[in-house]
Every structure is written in structure tokens, then in C-alpha cells.
Design a protein around this motif. Structure first.
Motif: not given
Length: 630
Positions: A357-381
Motif C-alpha cells: 500500500l502506498p503511503a498516500s493511500f495509508v494516510r487517506f485511510m487514517w484520515f477516514c478513520l479520524a473523520l469517522s471518530v469525529g462524526l461519531l462523537a456528536y452522535v454519542i453526545g
């Protein structure tokens, strides 16, 4: 003799040229300033000055780390050349023409400044806005709060409740009556007004926030063939079309009265851009390590030469290759190699390809995970707020447990997102602007739910207790967190890998972000209390009505909420000045200067921050509305 390497005479001046490896990461790409092409419609002088402004911003005062804001402590030496050529031409045309020409020239100047600040932000324009305290407050505190209050103040079409109405959210309505945390439902509202005006604007803000975050990551999430306007229009129509069948089907209509259901649907809508971007990358084979054929020389240094593995999954050009070795010669007992030799002779892609996996794609996967945690935060809130509102009233101990339980939850999610984004360049996502925005998102998310709690505090003692704990923690703990011994302890335990300069910069940035979150959330809260208590939507928001059975000696009153919250805000302002002064005195770092420089170096932070703040403030108000459709 042929020249294998190009040589260029160097210079002793470190600031004469920007090293691409030392430039800040804006997601996938480095923020290396490039001159604006003359074909873009800008005058040559304007293009040169814009490029020079970026260079001055990025080269002002190196401190050895990309994550410390490029000279955060030397902001006084930051000079940006501004070009007023277009403004001077407009003034000349206005002087030569009549009144209509003056209005046209004024409109051009206004649009140009708006575009440079909000549409395609430029460092010079953003620096001009954030340099003055009143303009910085206007755009980062007053603007998002005013938009949120205006949004909730738009009058709903309201209808009286039927005589046989039975509130499903209030079971024990007859004997043992207990008012729910939202307040008793009082009116029915028009479903179409809610869907297209109220909820539509809420969803639009959410999509703008997601788009601005992708802009910071330097990636367009929409398909190029459709374009942004068409794609976002399709998603907007989808977000409004799906709830309509739920409203018309009797078996599913109960879902429309739950705030959590609407917020969950918004979570799904905000996740669609992430899914589209992921699909685009997969379609373009960005997840494959090799998208082009390797040359014969390149293949010598890969396993495809000696093991016969294909160098890429893309069809290759017909070139002479070394004959494939028999795979069985490596491990005869391995069942994976028990195949007919003719398969390997005639099917060059029968063996599984070695993929990486190229570094750019791995970085994008981490970015998607960060977005998912952020979006989940206000549902939990929202779920957390539902639990609190259904268990009212609370005593002092229960209030403290709720508040600090929510603080712990938000800090855990914030810490997880911060780790995903990475504290150093090349570490997972490795984007300082993204970490800035997500920190603002989590701090403001925590603040908004605490503000909504103020409307259900029963005595001044509860306000004093919460404020005493908050201010004491801010004044005492914050300077200690910035100390060098604590950084050393975090470093040896492996909890932080930043240099002390980067760690110090991050701590000061967090203090600046906390100031923004406190002021914007309190201003929006006080404005919404006044507007919803005295305005046309008082019955739609019974949470702020303060005229139910709970009013009395131990009840909730408008006077207690408004005046105690105002005093709390004044105490927070004093605590902010005290902690900023302590940081300046102990460490020689200006909190305001650090924040201003971040916004100037990364101008895209300004519109992104406003969009994030508006969306989170809307979440605070959306969580307390009582929905009962006609």
C-alpha cells in the motif's frame, strides 16, 4: 561525458529558497508556494505579491519543526506585501464614472475581499482580518454564534395539539407526572418547513464542513465527471427525500419525533463524501503500490525478477523478461505450488501479485478513520444528552458526575483522533491544519453540551461549583502541562514523540482554541436563551420556556440561567487573561500571537473553523428541540 545529475550553484542564505522537505504538510501535498499564473485572470503584480506573501509567511523565523507554525514566536517580523492595484483601478473608474460606476466598483472590491477571505483564502487577506481583536472576534466568535441563533429563531408554522394527544416521550403523563428533560411538547410543527428550511440548512452546514476538511487535506471528494455542484446537490436531495416515506408510513413515523434519529441520518449523509472519496481512490487504483510497468533495471531490485511475480496488476507492455523460475523449486511441500507447470508457462498472472500500500493511500485511510471518530462523537453526545435529560432533576454530585463524565468521553475521543492525525510530519496523517480543526471540533463539542446543561442547573451554588472547578483546572493545570519535565516524562514513556518546541506549540494552540470555543458557545447559548424564551419558537423549544411545573423554589428560571451564565462567562474571560498572562510570563509565548499566525500561515483554517463552529453550535440547539409533526 553525459550529465547524470543537474547541478545548481547554492547559496548561504537559508531563506533564499524553500526546501520542499521542510514545508508544511496540507494533507497529501506540501504547502510549497507557487506563483500564480498570469492566465488565471490576476495582474502580474498581484500574482507576484500573492506569491511573495506566502513566501514571507512560510520563511519567517525557522524553529526547526513544521508543527510549530513557522516562526510562532517571531510573528512581529512577519511582513506581507499587499497589492492594491485592482483597488486603485476601481477607484479611478469610480471617479471617472457616475453613481452607478461607484456601486459597481464597490461591489467588485467587496466580492474580491470576500473571495480572498472565504472562497479561496489568501494569507494577506486572512492576516488582515485576524490581526485586529475586534475583527478576529467578529469572524471567529460572533459570526458562527449569530448564524446559529438566527437559524433557530426562524418562526415555525405551529398547530395546536389534538385533544387526544399522548406524548410517546412522556409515559406516566397522568399520575406521577414527570416532565421530560426537553420539556412538555406543546405544539405540532409543519413537517415540510422543518425538513426543507430547518433540517435542510443543518445538513448543508454539515456538508460544507466535510468539504472544507477535505480542502485542508488537499483532496476533492466528488467525482470529476459530475463536479462539486451536481454531486452536493444529489446528496442534498437524498438527505431530504429519505425522511419523507418515514413520515408517511404509520409504522415508521415514530422515528421522526426522535432527535437522535435525525442526527444519525445526518451522520450517514456526512459519511457519504468519505465513501465517495474512498471509492474514487479504489477506482483509480490508488491502493496499488505500482500503477505503471517497471523497467528491466527497476525489476532487478524487486522480487518480480527472481520469483516471477508480476510487477503490477495493470496490463504490461510486451518486453523481454527473464524466464520464470519454477515456483516448486522453492518449497516442494507448499500446497500453494501444486499446480500444473503449463499454467505458469502460459498465464503470467496466475501467481498472486506482491502488493504494498502506498503511503498516500495509508494516510487517506487514517484520515477516514479520524473523520469517522469525529462524526461519531456528536452522535454519542446526543445519546449522552438524552440520558441526562431523562433523569432530571439532579443534585450537585450527579451534575458533577455528568459533566466530568462527558469531559472524559470527549477527551478520549479527542486523544484518539489526535493520535490518528499524528504529532509529527509523516506520522499517519501528519497534517497540522487538520489537527487544528479537529481539536476545535472536540473542544467546542464538549463546551456546547455543558452550556445546554446550564439551563437545568437549580441553584447559583451549582454554577459556582462548576466554574470553580473549570477555572482552577485551566489556570493551574495548563501552565504545568507545558513544562519541560512533563514533556520529558511523556517522551520517555512513549506517549509523545514531539520535540519540546512542537509540544509547547501544540499546548499553546490548544489554549487559543479553548478560548474560541468558550466564547462562541457561551454567546450562542445566551443568544438562544433570549431568542427562544421570548421569540416565536418558545413552544417549539420548551427547554427554554421556564414556565412549567418545575418553576418554583427549586425550579429552573430564566433569570437564574441568564444572569448566572453571564457571570460564568465573565469569570471565564478573567481566567483566560490570567492563564494567557501566566504562559507569557513563564514561557515567553503569546497565546494570541500563536493563534493568529496559524490562521495566517494556513488561511484555509479560517472558513473551515467557522463552518465547524456553526455546525457544532447547531448540534447544541438541535438536541433540545421538541418535534411533533402534524
Amino acid at each position: 561525458m553525459p550529465n547524470f545529475f543537474s547541478f545548481e550553484q547554492g547559496s548561504e542564505n537559508k531563506q533564499a529558497r524553500i526546501n520542499a522537505e521542510a514545508s508544511p504538510l496540507l494533507g497529501r501535498f506540501r504547502a510549497v508556494p507557487r506563483p500564480q499564473p498570469q492566465s488565471s485572470g490576476l495582474s502580474p503584480r498581484r500574482a507576484r505579491s500573492g506569491s511573495q506573501a506566502q513566501i514571507n509567511l512560510l520563511t519567517a523565523g525557522y524553529r526547526g519543526s513544521v508543527h510549530i507554525g513557522y516562526g510562532a514566536l517571531l510573528a512581529a517580523g512577519l511582513e506581507v506585501e499587499e497589492d492594491n492595484t485592482d483597488d486603485e483601478l476601481d477607484l479611478e473608474r469610480a471617479a471617472e464614472g457616475g453613481r452607478w460606476a461607484k456601486w459597481v466598483c464597490w461591489g467588485r472590491r467587496l466580492w474580491r475581499k470576500t473571495e480572498d477571505t472565504w472562497v479561496t483564502p489568501k494569507a494577506a487577506a486572512v492576516k488582515r482580518v485576524v490581526d485586529l481583536w475586534w475583527s478576529r472576534w467578529a469572524v471567529l466568535v460572533v459570526l458562527p454564534a449569530a448564524l446559529a441563533v438566527t437559524w433557530c429563531a426562524i418562526p415555525f408554522p405551529q398547530y395546536s395539539l389534538p385533544d387526544d394527544f399522548d406524548d410517546p416521550l412522556d409515559p406516566g403523563h397522568s399520575d406521577g407526572h414527570r416532565i421530560p428533560g426537553h420539556g412538555d411538547v406543546r405544539v405540532q410543527v409543519n413537517f415540510w418547513f422543518f425538513l426543507f428550511i430547518y433540517y435542510g440548512f443543518y445538513n448543508l452546514t454539515a456538508l460544507i464542513w466535510i468539504t472544507k476538511v477535505f480542502n485542508l487535506y488537499s483532496l476533492n471528494w466528488w467525482p470529476t465527471s459530475l463536479g462539486f455542484p451536481v454531486t452536493i446537490s444529489i446528496i442534498a436531495v437524498l438527505s431530504l427525500a429519505v425522511p419523507i416515506p418515514l413520515y408517511y408510513i404509520p409504522e415508521t413515523r415514530f422515528l421522526t419525533i426522535h432527535n437522535t434519529a435525525w442526527i444519525t441520518w445526518t451522520f450517514i449523509i456526512m459519511a457519504i463524501p468519505v465513501a465517495i472519496a474512498f471509492g474514487i481512490l479504489l477506482t483509480n487504483d490508488r491502493h496499488l503500490g505500482l500503477r505503471h510497468s517497471l523497467s528491466e533495471t527497476q525489476r532487478i531490485f524487486t522480487s518480480s525478477w527472481w520469483a516471477g511475480d508480476p510487477d503490477t496488476s495493470i496490463p504490461r507492455r510486451h518486453t523481454r523478461r527473464r524466464p520464470r523460475l519454477n515456483p516448486a523449486s522453492f518449497d516442494p511441500d507448499d500446497p500453494i505450488y501444486h499446480h500444473d507447470s503449463t499454467i505458469f508457462a502460459h498465464n503470467p498472472v496466475s501467481l498472486p501479485a506482491r502488493r504494498w500500500l502506498p503511503a498516500s493511500f495509508v494516510r487517506f485511510m487514517w484520515f477516514c478513520l479520524a473523520l469517522s471518530v469525529g462524526l461519531l462523537a456528536y452522535v454519542i453526545g446526543e445519546a449522552y444528552a438524552e440520558i441526562y435529560l431523562r433523569t432530571l432533576p439532579h443534585n450537585n454530585l450527579e451534575t458533577i458526575v455528568y459533566v466530568y463524565g462527558w469531559i472524559l468521553t470527549v477527551n478520549l475521543l479527542d486523544g484518539l483522533t489526535g493520535w490518528i492525525l499524528g504529532g509529527n510530519e509523516g506520522e499517519r496523517v501528519g497534517s497540522y491544519p487538520l489537527s487544528w480543526v479537529f481539536k476545535l471540533y472536540f473542544v467546542l463539542t464538549y463546551q456546547t453540551y455543558v452550556r445546554a446543561l446550564y439551563a437545568r442547573l437549580r441553584s447559583p451554588q451549582q454554577f459556582v461549583l462548576l466554574q470553580l472547578l473549570s477555572s482552577t483546572g485551566l489556570i493551574i493545570v495548563t501552565p504545568c502541562l507545558m513544562s519541560r519535565p512533563l514533556h520529558w516524562l511523556l517522551a520517555i514513556t512513549g506517549l509523545n514523540s514531539q520535540s519540546y518546541g512542537s509540544y509547547q506549540k501544540t499546548c499553546v494552540r490548544n489554549v487559543f482554541i479553548r478560548f474560541l470555543a468558550e466564547n462562541a458557545s457561551m454567546l450562542a447559548f445566551l443568544g438562544s436563551v433570549v431568542v427562544l424564551h421570548f421569540g416565536a419558537n418558545k413552544d417549539v423549544y420548551p427547554y427554554f420556556a421556564f414556565d412549567d411545573d418545575m418553576v418554583g423554589e427549586d425550579g429552573y428560571t430564566f433569570e437564574l440561567t441568564f444572569y448566572a451564565s453571564s457571570v460564568t462567562w465573565a469569570c471565564e474571560l478573567v481566567a483566560s487573561f490570567v492563564v494567557a498572562g501566566l504562559i507569557q510570563w513563564i514561557y515567553g509565548v503569546s497565546v494570541v500571537t500563536e493563534g493568529k499566525l496559524d490562521l495566517a500561515v494556513w488561511p484555509e483554517l479560517l472558513p473551515t473553523s467557522v463552518a465547524v463552529m456553526l455546525h457544532v453550535l447547531q448540534n447544541m440547539l438541535f438536541s433540545i428541540i421538541r418535534l411533533q409533526f402534524r
